[in-house]
Design an enzyme around this catalytic site. Structure first.
Site, PDB file in Angstrom:
ATOM      1  N   GLY A   8       0.832  -1.189   0.000  1.00 13.08           N
ATOM      2  CA  GLY A   8       0.000   0.000   0.000  1.00 13.08           C
ATOM      3  C   GLY A   8       0.872   1.245   0.000  1.00 13.08           C
ATOM      4  O   GLY A   8       1.919   1.272  -0.628  1.00 13.08           O
ATOM      5  N   LEU A   9       0.409   2.265   0.712  1.00  8.81           N
ATOM      6  CA  LEU A   9       1.118   3.540   0.797  1.00  8.81           C
ATOM      7  C   LEU A   9       1.400   4.129  -0.575  1.00  8.81           C
ATOM      8  O   LEU A   9       2.478   4.614  -0.845  1.00  8.81           O
ATOM      9  CB  LEU A   9       2.443   3.389   1.557  1.00  8.81           C
ATOM     10  CG  LEU A   9       2.337   3.116   3.050  1.00  8.81           C
ATOM     11  CD1 LEU A   9       3.728   3.011   3.647  1.00  8.81           C
ATOM     12  CD2 LEU A   9       1.557   4.197   3.741  1.00  8.81           C
ATOM     13  N   CYS A  10       0.424   3.996  -1.473  1.00  9.01           N
ATOM     14  CA  CYS A  10       0.637   4.622  -2.766  1.00  9.01           C
ATOM     15  C   CYS A  10      -0.623   5.365  -3.203  1.00  9.01           C
ATOM     16  O   CYS A  10      -1.019   5.310  -4.350  1.00  9.01           O
ATOM     17  CB  CYS A  10       1.080   3.595  -3.806  1.00  9.01           C
ATOM     18  SG  CYS A  10       0.133   2.095  -3.774  1.00  9.01           S
ATOM     19  N   GLY A  11      -1.238   6.038  -2.272  1.00  7.36           N
ATOM     20  CA  GLY A  11      -2.374   6.878  -2.603  1.00  7.36           C
ATOM     21  C   GLY A  11      -3.537   6.073  -3.132  1.00  7.36           C
ATOM     22  O   GLY A  11      -3.847   4.998  -2.634  1.00  7.36           O
TER      23      GLY A  11
END
Lengths: 299, 135
Positions: A87-90
């Site tokens: 994750g951590l990709c908007g």
């Protein structure tokens, strides 16, 4: 108001978070660069295959192949969905999956009408949780995937089409426009119906430096056999191309997500520092007041 | 001597590009040598070695399947994988060869695995031969 110590801890923890997001932003930027280079160096390969396929399709009379023709009745549609592992990709994954769900719900009424081939952990978990028919899955691809990493899943998907398990295959991925903009894209992979149009287009323009369609090739052993081998190859390379495109988008999305996280951390640190100073001032003022009050009471 | 532009391209990028005097490949019908001004030709390749002759030196490249497109002044080879001898991982190829041989010995009955192992063996042998310049 929170105590001085509390504010101080919050400032230092926000600073630490900022360091991490900043590092992740820079790592993503470097990976994005690499991914873009990969996508570029792959381009000539697809272009060449495409050129040969179109020239065979255009130059030879009466050559046809099941992979080039629309099936009269579409019983089952295959979707290749390319997501990321982390994750951590908007909105990279959520936007893509939302669009996929919307299209599937619009086109199909029962889970028997479609099948999903999913790349990436986020997508797999998403479809698994919703009990959707996953036919194949692959997770844990490296950041710079190689053709061999994807070969077997691509080949199996193409075989599924050949065996008429799927009558159409679509690819869903994030197309890389720029580091800050990625567009959710649906591309029709099979059957390869757009090849014919492409041929007409090249004939129309005609001024391309290489007269691709006009060369009179000798085919060894013959055009049909070559088409039979070349087309699956071409379809597989298209899947790989979409994957490279998706990877570049992933790093772009992660980079901008991390950049805004860093900016937010900056703002928070500013705000917290302000309230920390206010609280410190208030404490000092109070102390002076107490001293002055005590001195006044004594005299 | 007349030369032709030769490109060896894989999905992972270009492996070779330059002017050459002769290209010799292994197609499904047999060995095939291409000189400049050859007629336009398209043919599938099998697992084997490409020999590229340039300034009377021979460059070997191990390829695993793919296609060759010939034009009068240009040869394009599209391979799933292609490696120069210096880039071949010999220990890995040896391990792959042993693994494939073991599988072949075990899986005589099942057709699919058999074919796969056979191809893997061919690829491994090809890599080893090219890396040792035995072709």
């Amino acid at each position: 108001m929170a105590s001085l110590k509390e504010i101080k801890t919050r400032i230092s923890s926000t600073k630490k978070t900022k360091q991490i997001t900043k590092a992740m932003e820079m790592v993503s930027a470097a990976k994005l660069n690499k991914a873009q280079n990969r996508a570029e160096s792959f381009q000539p390969y697809t272009d060449k295959i495409r050129e040969v396929v179109t020239s065979i399709a255009a130059g030879t009379e009466g050559v046809s192949h099941p992979m080039l023709e629309d099936r009269p009745e579409v019983k089952k549609t295959g979707y290749i969905v390319i997501t990321s592992d982390r994750g951590l990709c908007g909105a990279y994954n959520s936007g893509l999956l939302r669009e996929t769900m919307r299209l599937i719900n619009k086109r199909h009424s029962s889970p028997d009408e479609y099948g999903i081939v999913v790349i990436g952990r986020v997508g797999r978990d998403f479809f698994k949780k919703r009990n959707m028919p996953i036919y194949q899955e692959i997770t844990g691809l490296p950041d710079q995937p190689e053709y061999t990493d994807i070969k077997s899943i691509a080949a199996t998907t193409v075989e599924m089409f050949e065996d008429e398990l799927f009558d159409e295959v679509y690819v869903h991925y994030n197309h890389f426009v720029s580091a800050i903009s990625q567009v959710v894209t649906e591309a029709k992979l099979l059957p390869l119906t757009d090849l014919g149009e492409e041929v007409e287009n090249t004939e129309d323009s005609g001024e391309s430096s290489e007269p691709a369609g006009n060369l009179d090739y000798i085919y060894e052993p013959d055009a049909g056999t070559i088409l039979e081998q070349l087309l699956p190859h071409y379809a597989e390379s298209l899947i790989f191309g979409a994957l490279l495109d998706g990877k570049a988008s992933e790093f772009g999305a992660r980079m901008s997500a991390m950049r805004s996280a860093t900016d937010n951390a900056d703002n928070m640190i500013d705000d917290l520092t302000l309230s920390y100073n206010r609280a410190r001032q208030a404490a000092i003022t109070q102390e002076i007041n107490e001293i002055v009050g005590g001195a006044a009471a004594q005299s | 001597m007349k030369t032709m532009q030769t490109n060896v391209v894989t999905p992972d990028g270009s492996v070779f590009s330059g002017e050459t005097e002769m290209v010799s490949v292994k197609t499904q019908e047999g060995e095939l040598g291409i000189l400049p001004r050859h007629l336009p030709l398209v043919t599938p390749l099998t697992i084997g070695a490409i020999r590229i002759k340039k300034d009377s030196k021979v460059q070997l490249i191990a390829v695993s399947g793919g296609f060759m497109e010939v034009r009068p002044d240009e040869v394009n080879i599209l391979a799933e994988s292609a490696e120069l001898p210096s880039n071949i991982d010999i220990t890995r190829a040896r391990a792959a060869k042993e693994r494939a041989e073991r599988r072949l010995a075990e899986a005589r009955k099942e057709n699919v695995d058999f074919k796969r192992a056979e191809l893997a063996l061919k690829r491994a042998i090809n890599r080893l031969e090219v890396s040792e310049n035995r072709m």
